[in-house]
Design a protein around this motif. Structure first.
Motif, PDB file in Angstrom:
ATOM      1  N   TYR A  40       0.859  -1.172   0.000  1.00 29.61           N
ATOM      2  CA  TYR A  40       0.000   0.000   0.000  1.00 29.61           C
ATOM      3  C   TYR A  40       0.897   1.224   0.000  1.00 29.61           C
ATOM      4  CZ  TYR A  40      -3.524   3.358   1.329  1.00 29.61           C
ATOM      5  OH  TYR A  40      -4.352   4.449   1.357  1.00 29.61           O
ATOM      6  N   PHE A  97     -10.375  -7.958   4.658  1.00 32.76           N
ATOM      7  CA  PHE A  97      -9.129  -7.210   4.487  1.00 32.76           C
ATOM      8  C   PHE A  97      -8.748  -7.015   3.025  1.00 32.76           C
ATOM      9  CE2 PHE A  97      -8.917  -9.896   8.317  1.00 32.76           C
ATOM     10  CZ  PHE A  97      -9.081  -8.899   9.253  1.00 32.76           C
TER      11      PHE A  97
ATOM     12  N   ILE B  86     -19.493  -7.626  -6.471  1.00 30.63           N
ATOM     13  CA  ILE B  86     -20.324  -8.787  -6.785  1.00 30.63           C
ATOM     14  C   ILE B  86     -21.750  -8.345  -7.129  1.00 30.63           C
ATOM     15  CG2 ILE B  86     -19.062 -10.529  -5.488  1.00 30.63           C
ATOM     16  CD1 ILE B  86     -20.918  -9.910  -3.125  1.00 30.63           C
ATOM     17  N   GLY B  99     -20.751 -17.443   9.230  1.00 27.95           N
ATOM     18  CA  GLY B  99     -19.323 -17.134   9.277  1.00 27.95           C
ATOM     19  C   GLY B  99     -18.899 -16.032   8.339  1.00 27.95           C
ATOM     20  N   VAL B 100     -19.864 -15.421   7.641  1.00 24.00           N
ATOM     21  CA  VAL B 100     -19.534 -14.331   6.727  1.00 24.00           C
ATOM     22  C   VAL B 100     -20.108 -13.039   7.287  1.00 24.00           C
ATOM     23  CG1 VAL B 100     -19.737 -13.461   4.379  1.00 24.00           C
ATOM     24  CG2 VAL B 100     -19.600 -15.902   4.775  1.00 24.00           C
ATOM     25  N   ALA B 104     -18.470  -6.767   5.013  1.00 26.00           N
ATOM     26  CA  ALA B 104     -17.359  -6.847   4.067  1.00 26.00           C
ATOM     27  C   ALA B 104     -17.814  -6.640   2.634  1.00 26.00           C
ATOM     28  CB  ALA B 104     -16.656  -8.194   4.209  1.00 26.00           C
ATOM     29  N   PHE B 105     -19.088  -6.856   2.330  1.00 30.92           N
ATOM     30  CA  PHE B 105     -19.572  -6.705   0.959  1.00 30.92           C
ATOM     31  C   PHE B 105     -19.699  -5.245   0.550  1.00 30.92           C
ATOM     32  CE2 PHE B 105     -21.849 -10.905   1.874  1.00 30.92           C
ATOM     33  CZ  PHE B 105     -20.797 -11.638   1.357  1.00 30.92           C
ATOM     34  N   ASP B 109     -12.164  -4.501  -2.767  1.00 26.95           N
ATOM     35  CA  ASP B 109     -10.961  -5.023  -2.100  1.00 26.95           C
ATOM     36  C   ASP B 109      -9.895  -3.946  -1.924  1.00 26.95           C
ATOM     37  OD1 ASP B 109     -10.858  -5.239  -4.860  1.00 26.95           O
ATOM     38  OD2 ASP B 109      -9.335  -6.791  -4.819  1.00 26.95           O
ATOM     39  N   GLU B 110      -9.809  -3.035  -2.880  1.00 25.24           N
ATOM     40  CA  GLU B 110      -8.845  -1.934  -2.777  1.00 25.24           C
ATOM     41  C   GLU B 110      -9.128  -1.074  -1.532  1.00 25.24           C
ATOM     42  OE1 GLU B 110      -6.599  -0.921  -5.650  1.00 25.24           O
ATOM     43  OE2 GLU B 110      -5.681   0.220  -4.030  1.00 25.24           O
ATOM     44  N   LYS B 112     -10.829  -1.950   1.077  1.00 23.72           N
ATOM     45  CA  LYS B 112     -10.651  -2.738   2.293  1.00 23.72           C
ATOM     46  C   LYS B 112      -9.194  -2.764   2.729  1.00 23.72           C
ATOM     47  CE  LYS B 112     -13.241  -6.254   0.832  1.00 23.72           C
ATOM     48  NZ  LYS B 112     -14.052  -7.488   0.784  1.00 23.72           N
ATOM     49  N   ARG B 113      -8.299  -2.808   1.724  1.00 23.33           N
ATOM     50  CA  ARG B 113      -6.866  -2.785   2.055  1.00 23.33           C
ATOM     51  C   ARG B 113      -6.489  -1.439   2.663  1.00 23.33           C
ATOM     52  NH1 ARG B 113      -6.481  -5.855  -2.694  1.00 23.33           N
ATOM     53  NH2 ARG B 113      -5.858  -4.163  -4.051  1.00 23.33           N
ATOM     54  N   ARG B 114      -7.069  -0.372   2.104  1.00 24.86           N
ATOM     55  CA  ARG B 114      -6.767   0.954   2.636  1.00 24.86           C
ATOM     56  C   ARG B 114      -7.248   1.071   4.082  1.00 24.86           C
ATOM     57  NH1 ARG B 114      -9.145   4.210  -1.058  1.00 24.86           N
ATOM     58  NH2 ARG B 114     -10.995   4.509   0.191  1.00 24.86           N
ATOM     59  N   ARG B 115      -8.457   0.525   4.350  1.00 22.38           N
ATOM     60  CA  ARG B 115      -8.994   0.580   5.705  1.00 22.38           C
ATOM     61  C   ARG B 115      -8.132  -0.256   6.655  1.00 22.38           C
ATOM     62  NH1 ARG B 115     -14.669  -2.087   6.866  1.00 22.38           N
ATOM     63  NH2 ARG B 115     -13.291  -3.840   6.547  1.00 22.38           N
ATOM     64  N   MET B 116      -7.638  -1.393   6.147  1.00 19.36           N
ATOM     65  CA  MET B 116      -6.795  -2.258   6.983  1.00 19.36           C
ATOM     66  C   MET B 116      -5.518  -1.528   7.396  1.00 19.36           C
ATOM     67  SD  MET B 116      -5.027  -5.733   5.798  1.00 19.36           S
ATOM     68  CE  MET B 116      -4.320  -6.921   6.891  1.00 19.36           C
ATOM     69  N   VAL B 117      -4.907  -0.803   6.455  1.00 20.99           N
ATOM     70  CA  VAL B 117      -3.699  -0.049   6.774  1.00 20.99           C
ATOM     71  C   VAL B 117      -4.021   1.044   7.795  1.00 20.99           C
ATOM     72  CG1 VAL B 117      -1.962   1.512   5.823  1.00 20.99           C
ATOM     73  CG2 VAL B 117      -2.572  -0.539   4.589  1.00 20.99           C
ATOM     74  N   ARG B 121      -2.459   1.472  11.569  1.00 28.44           N
ATOM     75  CA  ARG B 121      -1.790   2.709  11.974  1.00 28.44           C
ATOM     76  C   ARG B 121      -2.317   3.174  13.330  1.00 28.44           C
ATOM     77  NH1 ARG B 121      -2.915   6.020   7.385  1.00 28.44           N
ATOM     78  NH2 ARG B 121      -1.418   4.866   6.171  1.00 28.44           N
ATOM     79  N   MET B 124      -1.000   0.922  16.176  1.00 30.18           N
ATOM     80  CA  MET B 124       0.403   1.145  16.512  1.00 30.18           C
ATOM     81  C   MET B 124       0.615   2.540  17.078  1.00 30.18           C
ATOM     82  SD  MET B 124       2.054  -0.532  13.163  1.00 30.18           S
ATOM     83  CE  MET B 124       1.890  -2.246  12.789  1.00 30.18           C
TER      84      MET B 124
END
Lengths: 147, 126
Positions: A40, A97, B86, B99-100, B104-105, B109-110, B112-117, B121, B124
């Motif tokens: 990222y 994720f 989808i 289990g879903v 998340a829907f 995915d892009e 979601k990755r930004r939110r994960m980072v 942050r 930490m």
């Protein structure tokens, strides 16, 4: 799972070697596959490598309509069975994720399979931003090696 | 020449009503109750092949005219960037799945990755 990925964003220089190593490790017939690890690059850091967490109760495996995502007991990785995958993208949408990708051309899901226990992204990382370490060493933050 | 599409169909002579095809169809194209003959609606079938793993080999591919696919495909838009993900039928099916997390829907995915980072942050403290 006894080993996990430890990612240290401060060490990442966003060189993209992990992405390349992954793409070539998962390629077929000389054609690189889609990279299962992404850096990222839009934050204040140089880059943050993002990789599958191999969740214990994985949403991708639960969402798969055909049961193609299975737990590999030897490596502790959740793997996509290419013969079963129908490319419906349910796992891509269900992953909280965003760590599942679609293989272009094949239209099948691709996710980190830990390269059979020896992740190639770790082997090619020049700065040690990604490490594949025993769980106890990975959960400490800040870890000694980051300072 | 009319355009042809592939859909799957159930051979009623072989179907035992095990309900497996109904359970795996994310497009809700299969109809039928357990222990009765099942039918695949060609209008909804997207030929993904999930139902093809039939224990009685009752499901086969057929070529039909493209005009039979009358269902309108609505797709979910990412709440953050607007990218299409989808279909809404898949999201319905997935949110009923154990289990879903249906949350998340909502994102692509892009995003979601930004939110994960972003979450990392915060954790930490930097």
């Amino acid at each position: 799972m006894d080993r996990i990925f430890r990612v240290v964003p401060e060490k990442c220089v966003a060189c993209g070697k992990c992405e390349l190593a992954c793409a070539f490790a998962h390629g077929q017939d000389g054609v690189p596959g889609v990279s299962r690890i992404r850096i990222y690059r839009r934050g204040p850091e140089a880059g943050v490598p993002i990789i599958c967490l191999q969740c214990d109760s994985a949403a991708c495996a639960a969402a798969c309509s055909v049961g193609a995502i299975k737990w590999n007991v030897e490596t502790g990785a959740l793997e996509v069975d290419r013969d079963k995958c129908v490319g419906c993208m349910m796992c891509v949408a269900a992953c909280p994720f965003g760590n599942i990708y679609m293989e272009p051309g094949l239209d099948k899901a691709a996710k980190c399979d830990l390269c059979g226990g020896k992740p190639q992204c770790v082997a090619f990382c020049p700065t040690g931003a990604i490490a594949y370490v025993p769980t106890e060493a990975g959960v400490k933050y800040p870890c000694e090696s980051a300072v | 020449m009319t355009e042809k599409i592939t859909v799957y169909q159930v051979d009623h002579a072989l179907c035992i009503g095990c309900h497996r095809c109904f359970k795996v169809c994310t497009y809700q194209a299969v109809s039928g109750n357990p222990k009765e003959k099942h039918t695949i609606d060609p209008a909804r079938c997207m030929a993904c092949g999930a139902c093809f793993d039939c224990p009685k080999k009752a499901i086969s591919k057929v070529e039909v005219e493209a005009s039979v696919r009358t269902v309108e495909i609505a797709r979910v838009r990412c709440e953050c960037c607007g990218a299409l993900t989808i279909t809404t039928a898949q999201a319905d099916w997935g949110s009923r799945r154990k289990g879903v997390n249906a949350e998340a829907f909502k994102l692509c995915d892009e995003c979601k990755r930004r939110r994960m980072v972003g979450q990392a942050r915060q954790l930490m403290g930097c």
